[in-house]
Write a protein that holds these residues in place. Structure first.
Motif, mmCIF file in Angstrom:
data_model
loop_
_atom_site.group_PDB
_atom_site.id
_atom_site.type_symbol
_atom_site.label_atom_id
_atom_site.label_comp_id
_atom_site.label_asym_id
_atom_site.label_seq_id
_atom_site.Cartn_x
_atom_site.Cartn_y
_atom_site.Cartn_z
ATOM 1 N N ARG A 98 22.038 43.895 1.325
ATOM 2 C CA ARG A 98 22.965 43.683 2.439
ATOM 3 C C ARG A 98 22.707 42.341 3.111
ATOM 4 N N ILE B 122 24.286 39.562 1.006
ATOM 5 C CA ILE B 122 25.739 39.528 1.211
ATOM 6 C C ILE B 122 26.051 38.894 2.554
ATOM 7 N N ASN B 123 25.266 39.248 3.571
ATOM 8 C CA ASN B 123 25.481 38.683 4.899
ATOM 9 C C ASN B 123 25.253 37.180 4.891
ATOM 10 N N ALA C 126 28.176 35.597 3.197
ATOM 11 C CA ALA C 126 29.356 35.658 4.062
ATOM 12 C C ALA C 126 29.232 34.717 5.253
ATOM 13 N N PRO D 179 38.561 37.127 5.330
ATOM 14 C CA PRO D 179 37.829 38.286 4.791
ATOM 15 C C PRO D 179 36.316 38.060 4.744
ATOM 16 N N LEU D 180 35.898 36.820 4.523
ATOM 17 C CA LEU D 180 34.460 36.534 4.511
ATOM 18 C C LEU D 180 33.867 36.673 5.910
ATOM 19 N N THR E 192 33.477 40.281 6.506
ATOM 20 C CA THR E 192 32.307 40.769 5.764
ATOM 21 C C THR E 192 31.026 40.414 6.501
ATOM 22 N N ALA F 182 30.699 42.904 9.257
ATOM 23 C CA ALA F 182 30.425 44.258 8.773
ATOM 24 C C ALA F 182 29.013 44.424 8.231
ATOM 25 N N THR F 183 28.444 43.374 7.674
ATOM 26 C CA THR F 183 27.122 43.504 7.060
ATOM 27 C C THR F 183 25.989 43.095 7.991
#
Length: 96
Positions: free
Chosen positions: A2, A5-6, A9, A53-54, A57, A60-61
């Motif tokens: 996670r 991904i963060n 993003a 969207p990034l 994200t 969200a992360t």
């Protein structure tokens, strides 16, 4: 996972804004058909829109209780976005 991904993003919108500014600084497309901005303008628009969207994200992360870090990250991303749009306005002011 996670956290990776963060991190991706977070940096992707900043890099995309820099690419959008480079597209603007490369100049207008002389081969664009009449009535169309040309592919460079479309690439610029896509680079800016695909950041949303990034950014979502990134939010969200990040985690639910880290609002200061979320605000800090989004501030940098929005600053880069504004810089790309400002580059467009500065480069093409007076042309219409």
């Amino acid at each position: 996972m996670r956290q990776n991904i963060n991190r991706l993003a977070f940096w992707s919108p900043i890099i995309m804004s820099a690419l959008a500014a480079m597209v603007v600084l490369s100049g207008a497309d002389p081969h664009a058909p009449p009535g169309d901005e040309g592919p460079k303008a479309h690439i610029f628009q896509l680079l800016l829109v695909l950041q949303l969207p990034l950014m979502a994200t990134f939010i969200a992360t990040r985690g639910p209780v880290q609002w200061r870090k979320i605000f800090y990250g989004l501030s940098w991303q929005m600053l880069a976005w504004i810089a790309a749009v400002a580059t467009l306005f500065i480069a093409f002011r007076g042309q219409a």
